[in-house]
Motif scaffolding. Structure first.
Motif, PDB file in Angstrom:
ATOM      1  N   LEU A 198     102.710  32.583  59.491  1.00 15.88           N
ATOM      2  CA  LEU A 198     101.899  33.579  60.187  1.00 15.88           C
ATOM      3  C   LEU A 198     101.519  34.735  59.270  1.00 15.88           C
ATOM      4  N   SER A 199     100.397  35.349  59.582  1.00 14.02           N
ATOM      5  CA  SER A 199      99.934  36.494  58.799  1.00 14.02           C
ATOM      6  C   SER A 199     100.853  37.690  59.033  1.00 14.02           C
ATOM      7  N   ASP A 200     100.679  38.721  58.227  1.00 18.78           N
ATOM      8  CA  ASP A 200     101.536  39.902  58.330  1.00 18.78           C
ATOM      9  C   ASP A 200     101.022  40.929  59.327  1.00 18.78           C
ATOM     10  N   ASP A 201      99.904  40.657  59.986  1.00 16.56           N
ATOM     11  CA  ASP A 201      99.392  41.592  60.984  1.00 16.56           C
ATOM     12  C   ASP A 201      99.122  40.853  62.291  1.00 16.56           C
ATOM     13  N   LEU A 202     100.115  40.853  63.170  1.00 10.65           N
ATOM     14  CA  LEU A 202     100.006  40.180  64.469  1.00 10.65           C
ATOM     15  C   LEU A 202      99.791  41.179  65.597  1.00 10.65           C
ATOM     16  N   HIS A 203      99.327  42.367  65.266  1.00 15.65           N
ATOM     17  CA  HIS A 203      99.233  43.456  66.243  1.00 15.65           C
ATOM     18  C   HIS A 203      98.515  43.067  67.538  1.00 15.65           C
ATOM     19  N   PRO A 204      97.352  42.415  67.498  1.00 12.25           N
ATOM     20  CA  PRO A 204      96.654  42.149  68.764  1.00 12.25           C
ATOM     21  C   PRO A 204      97.115  40.882  69.479  1.00 12.25           C
ATOM     22  N   HIS A 205      98.026  40.127  68.879  1.00 13.66           N
ATOM     23  CA  HIS A 205      98.312  38.788  69.379  1.00 13.66           C
ATOM     24  C   HIS A 205      99.497  38.759  70.348  1.00 13.66           C
ATOM     25  N   GLN A 206      99.830  37.560  70.829  1.00 12.47           N
ATOM     26  CA  GLN A 206     100.806  37.386  71.901  1.00 12.47           C
ATOM     27  C   GLN A 206     101.743  36.233  71.545  1.00 12.47           C
ATOM     28  N   ALA A 207     102.991  36.305  72.029  1.00 13.54           N
ATOM     29  CA  ALA A 207     103.960  35.245  71.742  1.00 13.54           C
ATOM     30  C   ALA A 207     104.719  34.855  72.997  1.00 13.54           C
ATOM     31  N   PHE A 208     105.061  33.562  73.076  1.00 15.61           N
ATOM     32  CA  PHE A 208     105.898  33.026  74.150  1.00 15.61           C
ATOM     33  C   PHE A 208     107.021  32.258  73.471  1.00 15.61           C
ATOM     34  N   LEU A 209     108.267  32.708  73.682  1.00 14.26           N
ATOM     35  CA  LEU A 209     109.431  32.117  73.030  1.00 14.26           C
ATOM     36  C   LEU A 209     110.354  31.523  74.086  1.00 14.26           C
ATOM     37  N   CYS A 210     110.920  30.353  73.802  1.00 13.60           N
ATOM     38  CA  CYS A 210     111.826  29.732  74.757  1.00 13.60           C
ATOM     39  C   CYS A 210     112.871  28.920  74.005  1.00 13.60           C
ATOM     40  N   GLY A 211     114.147  29.272  74.193  1.00 14.78           N
ATOM     41  CA  GLY A 211     115.208  28.560  73.499  1.00 14.78           C
ATOM     42  C   GLY A 211     116.499  29.355  73.508  1.00 14.78           C
ATOM     43  N   PRO A 212     117.448  28.996  72.645  1.00 10.54           N
ATOM     44  CA  PRO A 212     118.741  29.683  72.608  1.00 10.54           C
ATOM     45  C   PRO A 212     118.611  31.120  72.112  1.00 10.54           C
ATOM     46  N   VAL A 231     113.423  35.109  65.832  1.00 10.53           N
ATOM     47  CA  VAL A 231     111.962  35.030  65.858  1.00 10.53           C
ATOM     48  C   VAL A 231     111.362  36.378  66.256  1.00 10.53           C
ATOM     49  N   THR A 232     111.976  37.037  67.233  1.00  8.44           N
ATOM     50  CA  THR A 232     111.482  38.352  67.663  1.00  8.44           C
ATOM     51  C   THR A 232     111.479  39.337  66.505  1.00  8.44           C
ATOM     52  N   GLU A 233     112.538  39.320  65.706  1.00 13.26           N
ATOM     53  CA  GLU A 233     112.614  40.221  64.550  1.00 13.26           C
ATOM     54  C   GLU A 233     111.468  39.949  63.572  1.00 13.26           C
ATOM     55  N   VAL A 234     111.174  38.665  63.341  1.00  9.50           N
ATOM     56  CA  VAL A 234     110.070  38.312  62.442  1.00  9.50           C
ATOM     57  C   VAL A 234     108.740  38.817  62.999  1.00  9.50           C
ATOM     58  N   LEU A 235     108.515  38.598  64.288  1.00 11.51           N
ATOM     59  CA  LEU A 235     107.247  39.009  64.899  1.00 11.51           C
ATOM     60  C   LEU A 235     107.077  40.524  64.871  1.00 11.51           C
ATOM     61  N   LEU A 236     108.152  41.251  65.133  1.00 15.53           N
ATOM     62  CA  LEU A 236     108.077  42.715  65.088  1.00 15.53           C
ATOM     63  C   LEU A 236     107.803  43.197  63.667  1.00 15.53           C
ATOM     64  N   ASP A 237     108.424  42.545  62.694  1.00 19.42           N
ATOM     65  CA  ASP A 237     108.170  42.897  61.289  1.00 19.42           C
ATOM     66  C   ASP A 237     106.712  42.646  60.910  1.00 19.42           C
ATOM     67  N   LYS A 238     106.081  41.700  61.612  1.00 20.39           N
ATOM     68  CA  LYS A 238     104.672  41.388  61.349  1.00 20.39           C
ATOM     69  C   LYS A 238     103.737  42.173  62.276  1.00 20.39           C
ATOM     70  N   ASN A 239     104.269  43.234  62.875  1.00 23.24           N
ATOM     71  CA  ASN A 239     103.450  44.205  63.608  1.00 23.24           C
ATOM     72  C   ASN A 239     103.018  43.744  64.996  1.00 23.24           C
ATOM     73  N   MET A 240     103.667  42.706  65.565  1.00 28.07           N
ATOM     74  CA  MET A 240     103.356  42.355  66.950  1.00 28.07           C
ATOM     75  C   MET A 240     104.008  43.372  67.875  1.00 28.07           C
ATOM     76  N   ARG A 241     103.279  43.799  68.887  1.00 25.23           N
ATOM     77  CA  ARG A 241     103.797  44.804  69.811  1.00 25.23           C
ATOM     78  C   ARG A 241     104.885  44.193  70.698  1.00 25.23           C
ATOM     79  N   PRO A 242     105.980  44.908  70.949  1.00 19.33           N
ATOM     80  CA  PRO A 242     107.089  44.359  71.748  1.00 19.33           C
ATOM     81  C   PRO A 242     106.657  43.853  73.113  1.00 19.33           C
ATOM     82  N   GLU A 243     105.726  44.555  73.768  1.00 18.58           N
ATOM     83  CA  GLU A 243     105.302  44.145  75.106  1.00 18.58           C
ATOM     84  C   GLU A 243     104.453  42.880  75.091  1.00 18.58           C
ATOM     85  N   ARG A 244     104.076  42.424  73.889  1.00 20.84           N
ATOM     86  CA  ARG A 244     103.289  41.194  73.765  1.00 20.84           C
ATOM     87  C   ARG A 244     104.178  39.980  73.477  1.00 20.84           C
ATOM     88  N   ILE A 245     105.492  40.207  73.433  1.00 26.43           N
ATOM     89  CA  ILE A 245     106.439  39.117  73.176  1.00 26.43           C
ATOM     90  C   ILE A 245     107.155  38.781  74.480  1.00 26.43           C
TER      91      ILE A 245
END
Length: 256
Positions: free
Chosen positions: A216-230, A237-251
């Motif tokens: 994934l690119s380093d700027d995920l600010h406008p994007h959205q994620a759906f995670l399911c697992g242990p 994964v959440t830590e990676v997405l936050l480091d890549k600038n995804m907003r917490p409310e989009r996870i």
């Protein structure tokens, strides 16, 4: 006399109890089964992206208990509900899972009671917004629902599927998704094995959050994620997405 207004969430207004019948049972791996239920009464369910249902489980101690399972079938199949169920056998002092044991013992023709749909996930339907799906184990179910539905209704929307397995014995649906990715250039599929792979394995290796970080690119600010697992997978994964600038409310995530 004071007046009190009670607001019921919109997604709960369509919740009903359904009689359903098993029409298909497929062994996906050594411990995960795909079960397909034909709805009988009512004959259709208005479920949407990322929704789940409750299954009524007969229990000798409590009479009936309920267990929640994500819907894996696409949103167009209103007359059918499909689930992916991992068996949780007894391990030492930890008893076997009542829900998974019951569902794994079902046969074609058996009838069950379902309640739903439930779910608060709201998909950003903009074709310009990427959806990052990350799952592991039985966490495939909502990913399949999301991906098949998006490819049918918003095929131009970029979608990533990252799926982590321990060994090749735990891999399922890979061929199906890779065939879909050939037909849909905006859909990318990455499988990874966390344990040592055999010589024939041509996917990624290591924990799945490492592949998420790699692709994934380093700027995920406008994007959205759906995670399911242990939980450890979700947290990494959440830590990676936050480091890549995804907003917490989009996870959005479902830990189990």
């Amino acid at each position: 006399m004071p007046f009190f207004a009670v607001r019921i969430p919109q997604h709960l207004l369509s919740v009903k109890q359904y009689a359903a019948k098993v029409v298909s049972v497929v062994e996906l791996t050594h411990d995960i089964k795909e079960l397909r239920f034909q709805l009988i009464d009512p004959p259709t369910m208005d479920y949407s992206y990322g929704h789940y249902i409750q299954v009524s489980i007969p229990d000798p101690d409590e009479g009936t208990i309920s267990r929640a399972y994500s819907i894996s079938s696409p949103i167009d199949r209103k007359d059918v509900v499909e689930l992916n169920v991992r068996l949780h056998p007894q391990r030492g002092a930890i008893p076997a899972g009542k829900g998974s044991t019951y569902l794994h013992n079902l046969k074609v023709g058996d009838e069950v009671t379902l309640t739903g749909p439930y779910g608060e996930f709201e998909l950003d339907t903009s074709p310009q917004t990427e959806l990052v799906c990350v799952g592991g184990g039985a966490g495939m179910a909502p990913m399949k629902n999301l991906i098949l539905s998006i490819l049918a209704h918003i095929p131009e929307k970029p979608v990533w599927l990252f799926f982590g397995c321990r060994t090749t014995d735990d891999v399922f649906y890979r061929e199906t998704f890779e065939e879909l990715s050939k037909k849909h250039p905006h859909f990318k599929v990455i499988y990874a094995l966390s344990e040592k792979a055999d010589a024939q394995w041509d996917g990624e290796t290591g924990f799945i959050h490492l592949s998420v970080d790699q692709y994934l690119s380093d700027d995920l600010h406008p994007h959205q994620a759906f995670l399911c697992g242990p939980p450890p997978m979700i947290d990494a994964v959440t830590e990676v997405l936050l480091d890549k600038n995804m907003r917490p409310e989009r996870i959005f995530y479902d830990k189990f």
